[in-house]
Design a protein around this motif. Structure first.
Motif, short mmCIF file in Angstrom:
data_model
loop_
_atom_site.label_atom_id
_atom_site.label_comp_id
_atom_site.label_asym_id
_atom_site.label_seq_id
_atom_site.Cartn_x
_atom_site.Cartn_y
_atom_site.Cartn_z
N ALA A 158 0.74 -1.34 0.10
CA ALA A 158 0.01 -0.06 -0.10
C ALA A 158 1.00 1.30 -0.07
O ALA A 158 0.33 2.46 -0.03
CB ALA A 158 -0.98 -0.06 1.19
N SER A 159 2.17 1.25 0.10
CA SER A 159 3.06 2.35 0.13
C SER A 159 4.35 1.97 0.19
O SER A 159 4.79 0.85 0.26
CB SER A 159 2.74 3.14 1.44
N GLY A 160 5.23 2.73 -0.21
CA GLY A 160 6.65 2.48 -0.11
C GLY A 160 7.17 2.27 1.13
O GLY A 160 8.27 1.47 1.44
N SER A 161 6.52 2.99 2.16
CA SER A 161 6.93 2.75 3.46
C SER A 161 6.81 1.47 3.76
O SER A 161 7.47 0.90 4.80
CB SER A 161 6.36 3.90 4.40
N GLU A 162 5.55 0.91 3.59
CA GLU A 162 5.14 -0.52 3.94
C GLU A 162 6.25 -1.59 2.98
O GLU A 162 6.46 -2.55 3.61
CB GLU A 162 3.84 -0.82 3.51
N ALA A 163 6.60 -1.03 1.82
CA ALA A 163 7.81 -2.11 1.24
C ALA A 163 8.87 -2.03 1.76
O ALA A 163 9.66 -3.24 2.04
CB ALA A 163 7.48 -1.46 -0.26
N ASP A 164 9.27 -0.75 2.24
CA ASP A 164 10.85 -0.83 3.14
C ASP A 164 10.55 -1.67 4.40
O ASP A 164 11.44 -2.41 4.80
CB ASP A 164 11.09 0.42 3.28
N LEU A 165 9.57 -1.69 4.97
CA LEU A 165 9.32 -2.22 6.21
C LEU A 165 9.18 -3.93 5.93
O LEU A 165 10.07 -4.56 6.67
CB LEU A 165 7.87 -1.94 7.08
N VAL A 220 9.38 0.05 -5.17
CA VAL A 220 8.55 0.90 -6.14
C VAL A 220 7.47 1.63 -5.45
O VAL A 220 6.43 0.80 -4.94
CB VAL A 220 8.25 -0.08 -7.36
N VAL A 221 7.31 2.82 -5.66
CA VAL A 221 6.22 3.64 -5.41
C VAL A 221 5.44 4.41 -6.42
O VAL A 221 5.89 4.80 -7.09
CB VAL A 221 6.66 4.61 -4.22
N GLY A 222 4.07 3.95 -6.61
CA GLY A 222 3.11 4.48 -7.41
C GLY A 222 3.09 5.80 -7.53
O GLY A 222 3.30 6.62 -8.61
N MET A 259 5.23 8.23 -9.53
CA MET A 259 5.45 7.99 -11.00
C MET A 259 3.93 7.65 -11.89
O MET A 259 3.69 6.99 -12.74
CB MET A 259 5.89 6.36 -11.38
N TYR A 260 3.18 8.65 -11.35
CA TYR A 260 1.78 9.22 -12.05
C TYR A 260 0.88 8.10 -11.79
O TYR A 260 -0.16 8.19 -12.39
CB TYR A 260 2.26 9.34 -13.59
N ALA A 261 0.84 7.31 -10.69
CA ALA A 261 -0.46 6.39 -10.34
C ALA A 261 -0.75 7.01 -8.97
O ALA A 261 0.03 8.04 -8.46
CB ALA A 261 0.17 5.12 -9.96
N PRO A 262 -2.04 6.71 -8.40
CA PRO A 262 -2.38 7.26 -7.19
C PRO A 262 -1.66 6.73 -6.00
O PRO A 262 -0.77 5.97 -6.00
CB PRO A 262 -4.05 6.46 -7.08
N LYS A 263 -1.78 7.78 -5.16
CA LYS A 263 -1.30 7.37 -3.56
C LYS A 263 -1.74 5.95 -3.10
O LYS A 263 -3.08 5.79 -3.41
CB LYS A 263 -1.34 8.48 -2.45
N GLY A 264 -1.22 5.04 -2.49
CA GLY A 264 -1.75 3.75 -2.20
C GLY A 264 -1.39 2.55 -2.82
O GLY A 264 -1.92 1.61 -2.59
N ALA A 265 -0.57 2.88 -3.95
CA ALA A 265 -0.19 1.84 -4.87
C ALA A 265 1.39 1.86 -4.89
O ALA A 265 2.09 2.73 -5.09
CB ALA A 265 -0.60 2.25 -6.13
N ALA A 266 2.10 0.56 -4.38
CA ALA A 266 3.41 0.33 -4.33
C ALA A 266 3.81 -1.20 -4.38
O ALA A 266 2.81 -2.11 -4.50
CB ALA A 266 3.84 1.00 -3.07
#
Length: 393
Positions: free
Chosen positions: A84-91, A214-216, A219-226
């Motif tokens: 749901a986010s880059g922060s979550e992906a990092d976690l 990767v964070v949406g 790169m022109y996608a909505p927030k909440g997509a990663a």
């Protein structure tokens, strides 16, 4: 205003507003992305895990989105985990490796100008899981020394996490060399590429990466997509427990619409990279810089490397002014400073401080970041407005 790149229509969200120079903070959603995801909010509402017909189209769309993201970074579809986010992906990357390692006191290495999503996760791993963290210094350009990394390894090192590109200065780290060193010492390498994916070519196999964020909304996608790239064979502790979605690493019914948005954004980014769009944006960035330097000689100072940086990012300090006050005085542009405001008091950017930039210069910093809808007209307007405002102070 002329159409960016010659063919793309102006963005409706930017029409009539100030010149947008804050693409590193977030990007406007590309209308093509919004169009692609819309049916999955209405017509194709089914659960992709369902075996009945309502699940078929969402399931197929999810698989296609996974392939599109994988293609952009040179991965396999099965190596992409939606978050749901880059922060979550990092976690997921950091906590996942540390807990899966099984070591009582695992060692993690990162560096001083990392995004807080990485730095704060490292602190939590120390506090909650007995990890030991080494934070490497950076030079005046914001770069990590491979020699410093080589000296930091211990027998308990399980992970190194170094970002691809800095969000404030655009500085590009020597990722290939750092990843190779990490593998020589038997550890995994994670790269937060939130600011880099879609702006410069990245291939996870060529770079030697085990994990990549990767964070949406960068790169022109909505927030909440990663998403997190997880190299086949890397074991992680899940970030959410329950179902077997996302290879068992993130339980919960997938948000198909946002996955489609991220996949579409990745497909568009791949096409633009092939068309050398970064060169167009870099030329606009350099024009902005040159206009400021020509009008304000000896007062404009570049923060970060001259060449080894993102094509869209310009971080400059203007001598004798405070960055936040300057931007408040310029209604014609929307941009950021690197400073943080707490209770009305502005502190210098931790990134610039780690680079050795003195307090006065750091407080005068502006982060001017360009993107898909940046135009020559907009750059001319922005430069003129900044120059006028500096002269008035």
């Amino acid at each position: 205003m002329t159409a960016p790149g010659g063919d793309l229509p102006p963005h409706p969200g930017l029409a009539g507003g100030p010149v947008y120079l804050d693409y590193n903070a977030t990007t406007p959603v590309d209308p093509r992305v919004a169009e692609a995801m819309a049916p999955y909010l209405t017509d194709f509402f089914g659960n992709p895990s369902s075996s009945h017909p309502y699940g078929e189209t969402p399931r197929s769309a999810l698989a296609q989105a996974r392939t599109q993201v994988a293609d952009l970074i040179g991965a396999e579809p099965g190596e992409i985990v939606f978050t749901a986010s880059g922060s979550e992906a990092d976690l997921l990357a950091l906590r996942g490796v540390v807990l899966a390692s099984g070591r009582p006191h695992p060692h993690v290495v990162t560096q001083a100008t990392e995004h807080p999503a990485v730095l704060e996760t490292c602190r939590a791993l120390e506090r909650l899981h007995g990890a030991h963290v080494t934070v490497l210094p950076v030079d005046r350009y914001g770069l990590v020394s491979p020699a410093a990394l080589a000296a930091a390894f211990t027998e308990d090192t399980v992970l190194v996490s170094v970002m691809a590109a800095n969000n404030e200065t655009g500085a590009l780290q020597p990722i290939t060399e750092l990843a190779a060193l990490t593998h020589e010492h038997g550890a995994f390498f994670h790269c937060d590429a939130a600011q880099a994916v879609g702006k410069i070519p990245l291939d996870v196999k060529a770079l030697g990466l085990d994990l990549l964020t990767v964070v949406g909304h960068k790169m022109y996608a909505p927030k909440g997509a990663a998403a997190l790239y997880v190299r086949d064979g890397v074991e992680l502790e899940p970030v959410v427990y329950g179902g077997d979605q996302e290879h068992g690493l993130r339980a919960g019914t997938e948000n198909v619409a946002l996955a489609v948005a991220l996949g579409t954004a990745a497909q568009i980014a791949a096409a633009e990279l092939a068309d050398d769009s970064p060169a167009r944006i870099a030329a606009l960035r350099d024009d902005l810089h040159q206009r400021l330097v020509a009008a304000l000689p000896a007062r404009v100072h570049l923060n970060g490397p001259q060449t080894n940086r993102l094509p869209n990012t310009l971080n400059v300090s203007v001598e004798g002014v405070l960055g936040h006050e300057l931007l408040l005085a310029v209604s014609e542009i929307a941009a950021s400073t690197g400073s943080a405001c707490h209770s009305g008091t502005h502190a210098p950017s931790p990134v610039l401080t780690a680079m050795g930039v003195d307090t006065a210069r750091a407080l005068g910093a502006l982060r001017l970041s360009l993107g898909r809808w940046s135009t020559a007209d907009g750059i001319e307007t922005a430069a003129a407005a900044l120059i006028r405002a500096v002269g008035a102070q």
